[in-house]
Design a protein around this motif. Structure first.
Motif, PDB file in Angstrom:
ATOM      1  N   PRO A   1       0.811  -1.224   0.000  1.00 14.97           N
ATOM      2  CA  PRO A   1       0.000   0.000   0.000  1.00 14.97           C
ATOM      3  C   PRO A   1       0.846   1.277   0.000  1.00 14.97           C
ATOM      4  O   PRO A   1       1.916   1.328   0.601  1.00 14.97           O
ATOM      5  CB  PRO A   1      -0.796  -0.087   1.299  1.00 14.97           C
ATOM      6  CG  PRO A   1      -0.685  -1.500   1.748  1.00 14.97           C
ATOM      7  CD  PRO A   1       0.598  -2.019   1.201  1.00 14.97           C
ATOM      8  N   GLN A   2       0.336   2.257  -0.736  1.00 12.05           N
ATOM      9  CA  GLN A   2       0.876   3.619  -0.670  1.00 12.05           C
ATOM     10  C   GLN A   2      -0.267   4.514  -0.168  1.00 12.05           C
ATOM     11  O   GLN A   2      -1.427   4.248  -0.484  1.00 12.05           O
ATOM     12  CB  GLN A   2       1.268   4.119  -2.057  1.00 12.05           C
ATOM     13  CG  GLN A   2       2.444   3.424  -2.723  1.00 12.05           C
ATOM     14  CD  GLN A   2       2.580   3.921  -4.171  1.00 12.05           C
ATOM     15  OE1 GLN A   2       1.892   3.423  -5.063  1.00 12.05           O
ATOM     16  NE2 GLN A   2       3.420   4.911  -4.397  1.00 12.05           N
ATOM     17  N   VAL A   3       0.080   5.539   0.588  1.00  9.82           N
ATOM     18  CA  VAL A   3      -0.946   6.443   1.142  1.00  9.82           C
ATOM     19  C   VAL A   3      -0.745   7.842   0.595  1.00  9.82           C
ATOM     20  O   VAL A   3       0.377   8.365   0.591  1.00  9.82           O
ATOM     21  CB  VAL A   3      -0.862   6.467   2.683  1.00  9.82           C
ATOM     22  CG1 VAL A   3      -1.829   7.517   3.258  1.00  9.82           C
ATOM     23  CG2 VAL A   3      -1.184   5.089   3.254  1.00  9.82           C
TER      24      VAL A   3
ATOM     25  N   ALA B   1      -6.077  -1.670   8.652  1.00  9.93           N
ATOM     26  CA  ALA B   1      -5.776  -2.274   7.348  1.00  9.93           C
ATOM     27  C   ALA B   1      -4.315  -2.087   6.989  1.00  9.93           C
ATOM     28  O   ALA B   1      -3.648  -2.997   6.495  1.00  9.93           O
ATOM     29  CB  ALA B   1      -6.664  -1.657   6.273  1.00  9.93           C
ATOM     30  N   LEU B   2      -3.781  -0.908   7.308  1.00  7.54           N
ATOM     31  CA  LEU B   2      -2.377  -0.607   6.972  1.00  7.54           C
ATOM     32  C   LEU B   2      -1.410  -1.180   7.990  1.00  7.54           C
ATOM     33  O   LEU B   2      -0.205  -1.273   7.736  1.00  7.54           O
ATOM     34  CB  LEU B   2      -2.187   0.914   6.856  1.00  7.54           C
ATOM     35  CG  LEU B   2      -2.890   1.573   5.669  1.00  7.54           C
ATOM     36  CD1 LEU B   2      -2.825   3.085   5.788  1.00  7.54           C
ATOM     37  CD2 LEU B   2      -2.287   1.102   4.352  1.00  7.54           C
ATOM     38  N   ASP B   3      -1.979  -1.598   9.137  1.00  5.77           N
ATOM     39  CA  ASP B   3      -1.083  -2.053  10.207  1.00  5.77           C
ATOM     40  C   ASP B   3      -1.040  -3.575  10.313  1.00  5.77           C
ATOM     41  O   ASP B   3      -0.740  -4.117  11.371  1.00  5.77           O
ATOM     42  CB  ASP B   3      -1.569  -1.447  11.544  1.00  5.77           C
ATOM     43  CG  ASP B   3      -0.409  -1.358  12.539  1.00  5.77           C
ATOM     44  OD1 ASP B   3      -0.668  -1.173  13.742  1.00  5.77           O
ATOM     45  OD2 ASP B   3       0.763  -1.501  12.095  1.00  5.77           O
ATOM     46  N   GLY B   4      -1.433  -4.258   9.242  1.00  7.18           N
ATOM     47  CA  GLY B   4      -1.264  -5.715   9.211  1.00  7.18           C
ATOM     48  C   GLY B   4      -2.482  -6.541   9.530  1.00  7.18           C
ATOM     49  O   GLY B   4      -2.377  -7.757   9.686  1.00  7.18           O
TER      50      GLY B   4
ATOM     51  N   PRO C   1      -0.326   4.507  10.367  1.00  7.32           N
ATOM     52  CA  PRO C   1       0.983   4.224  10.959  1.00  7.32           C
ATOM     53  C   PRO C   1       2.074   5.120  10.381  1.00  7.32           C
ATOM     54  O   PRO C   1       2.033   5.453   9.181  1.00  7.32           O
ATOM     55  CB  PRO C   1       1.231   2.752  10.605  1.00  7.32           C
ATOM     56  CG  PRO C   1      -0.125   2.174  10.370  1.00  7.32           C
ATOM     57  CD  PRO C   1      -0.957   3.290   9.811  1.00  7.32           C
ATOM     58  N   ALA C   2       3.055   5.480  11.206  1.00  7.85           N
ATOM     59  CA  ALA C   2       4.113   6.431  10.799  1.00  7.85           C
ATOM     60  C   ALA C   2       4.811   5.973   9.515  1.00  7.85           C
ATOM     61  O   ALA C   2       5.197   6.779   8.668  1.00  7.85           O
ATOM     62  CB  ALA C   2       5.118   6.577  11.926  1.00  7.85           C
ATOM     63  N   LEU C   3       4.916   4.650   9.355  1.00  7.27           N
ATOM     64  CA  LEU C   3       5.589   4.087   8.166  1.00  7.27           C
ATOM     65  C   LEU C   3       5.007   4.636   6.874  1.00  7.27           C
ATOM     66  O   LEU C   3       5.699   4.754   5.855  1.00  7.27           O
ATOM     67  CB  LEU C   3       5.428   2.553   8.205  1.00  7.27           C
ATOM     68  CG  LEU C   3       5.865   1.740   6.978  1.00  7.27           C
ATOM     69  CD1 LEU C   3       7.390   1.825   6.836  1.00  7.27           C
ATOM     70  CD2 LEU C   3       5.394   0.287   7.104  1.00  7.27           C
ATOM     71  N   PHE C   4       3.722   4.999   6.910  1.00  8.79           N
ATOM     72  CA  PHE C   4       3.053   5.418   5.674  1.00  8.79           C
ATOM     73  C   PHE C   4       2.986   6.939   5.537  1.00  8.79           C
ATOM     74  O   PHE C   4       2.409   7.458   4.578  1.00  8.79           O
ATOM     75  CB  PHE C   4       1.644   4.820   5.616  1.00  8.79           C
ATOM     76  CG  PHE C   4       1.635   3.338   5.478  1.00  8.79           C
ATOM     77  CD1 PHE C   4       1.515   2.521   6.596  1.00  8.79           C
ATOM     78  CD2 PHE C   4       1.806   2.743   4.233  1.00  8.79           C
ATOM     79  CE1 PHE C   4       1.522   1.139   6.476  1.00  8.79           C
ATOM     80  CE2 PHE C   4       1.826   1.357   4.102  1.00  8.79           C
ATOM     81  CZ  PHE C   4       1.695   0.555   5.228  1.00  8.79           C
ATOM     82  N   LYS C   5       3.535   7.632   6.532  1.00  7.47           N
ATOM     83  CA  LYS C   5       3.480   9.100   6.435  1.00  7.47           C
ATOM     84  C   LYS C   5       4.632   9.593   5.559  1.00  7.47           C
ATOM     85  O   LYS C   5       5.722   9.002   5.576  1.00  7.47           O
ATOM     86  CB  LYS C   5       3.571   9.718   7.837  1.00  7.47           C
ATOM     87  CG  LYS C   5       2.327   9.429   8.709  1.00  7.47           C
ATOM     88  CD  LYS C   5       2.382  10.240   9.988  1.00  7.47           C
ATOM     89  CE  LYS C   5       1.266   9.860  10.944  1.00  7.47           C
ATOM     90  NZ  LYS C   5      -0.079  10.211  10.446  1.00  7.47           N
TER      91      LYS C   5
END
Ligand SMILES: O=C(O)[C@H](O)[C@@H](O)[C@H](O)[C@H](O)COP(=O)(O)O
Length: 259
Positions: free
Chosen positions: A4-6, A218-221, A251-255
């Motif tokens: 995923p990309q946000v 959804a983005l966090d697994g 999640p910070a990973l996607f910011k």
């Protein structure tokens, strides 16, 4: 399957306008590459707002609308023309204002259509249609749509695939009837997640604080059975198109990096 990309936009209206512009470009590029484009439309407020913005977009007619195959990810099983049908809302928002080829607007049968009040038959027919349109390079019985657009429910549903429902456990059929749907109306026809995953690109588009928890999970697994949106992935690209409120718990990973 793609990761995923946000992409976050200030508010819902800007999200819908930006997604509409993105869709114009995606269709134009597909048509330049292979002469046609295939798009899966979604019901819901955000999906309909995207079509309304597309209709007002200055580049709308850069698309050759006669060479676009239009599908639905799901449909409310209601009589033809019913205000709550996704088809009705898509036609009012865009399709009635552009020169689509009626034979390329692939509608899911209504409850007063050729199968009467039999959503299983309507689902089976749509599955047959998809199989008839699949090409060898699609490697399956569902076309590899250029874009599959999806809204997201508060509990993480996409199309009419709800958490821990028969639809989310479906492994054989590409299209299913959904009964006793938690979101009214209760009876629907829906692509399964495997069909969604046939798309080159999957765009999950949602707005508002009420969706923030589902988006974050959804983005966090989260697993797709409990959070169907987590299983909505494109072959080449999976885009979460959010407004700031729906993205508030991402999640910070996607910011984006602070450049
Ligand atoms: O037929 C439907 O109801 C939709 O396909 C459904 O999946 C919708 O996209 C989501 O429930 C989000 O709806 P909103 O964008 O209105 O929140």
């Amino acid at each position: 399957m793609s990761n995923p990309q946000v992409v976050v936009h200030r508010d819902g209206d800007l999200l819908a306008a930006a997604a509409a512009a993105r869709l114009v470009t995606r269709i134009v590029d597909a048509q330049a590459a292979r002469g046609s484009a295939s798009v899966v439309l979604t019901g819901g407020r955000t999906g309909t707002a995207v079509l309304e913005h597309l209709n007002r977009n200055a580049a709308r007619d850069a698309v050759d609308w006669s060479r676009v195959d239009l599908f639905w990810g799901d449909e409310r099983f209601l009589p033809s023309g019913h205000a709550e049908r996704n088809e009705t809302q898509a036609r009012a928002a865009l399709l009635d204002h552009v020169s689509v080829d009626p034979s390329r607007v692939h509608v899911m049968e209504p409850s007063d259509g050729k199968f009467g009040d039999d959503p299983e038959a309507a689902a089976a027919e749509y599955a047959s249609l998809l199989a008839s349109l699949a090409r060898p390079e699609d490697h399956g019985d569902v076309p590899s749509f250029d874009v599959c657009m999806l809204g997201v429910g508060e509990e993480g549903h996409v199309a009419s695939v709800f958490p821990d429902s028969p639809a989310v456990h479906e492994k054989e059929r590409s299209v299913v009837a959904v009964r006793n749907c938690p979101k009214p109306p209760p009876t629907r026809v829906s692509l399964t997640l495997a069909s969604v995953r046939s798309a080159q690109e999957v765009w999950l588009m949602t707005t508002g604080e009420a969706k923030a928890a589902a988006v974050a999970m959804a983005l966090d697994g989260a697993g797709e059975v409990q959070l169907p949106a987590a299983g909505a992935r494109g072959r080449r690209r999976t885009l979460w198109l959010l407004d700031s409120a729906a993205a508030s718990a991402v999640p910070a990973l996607f910011k984006p990096p602070l450049a």
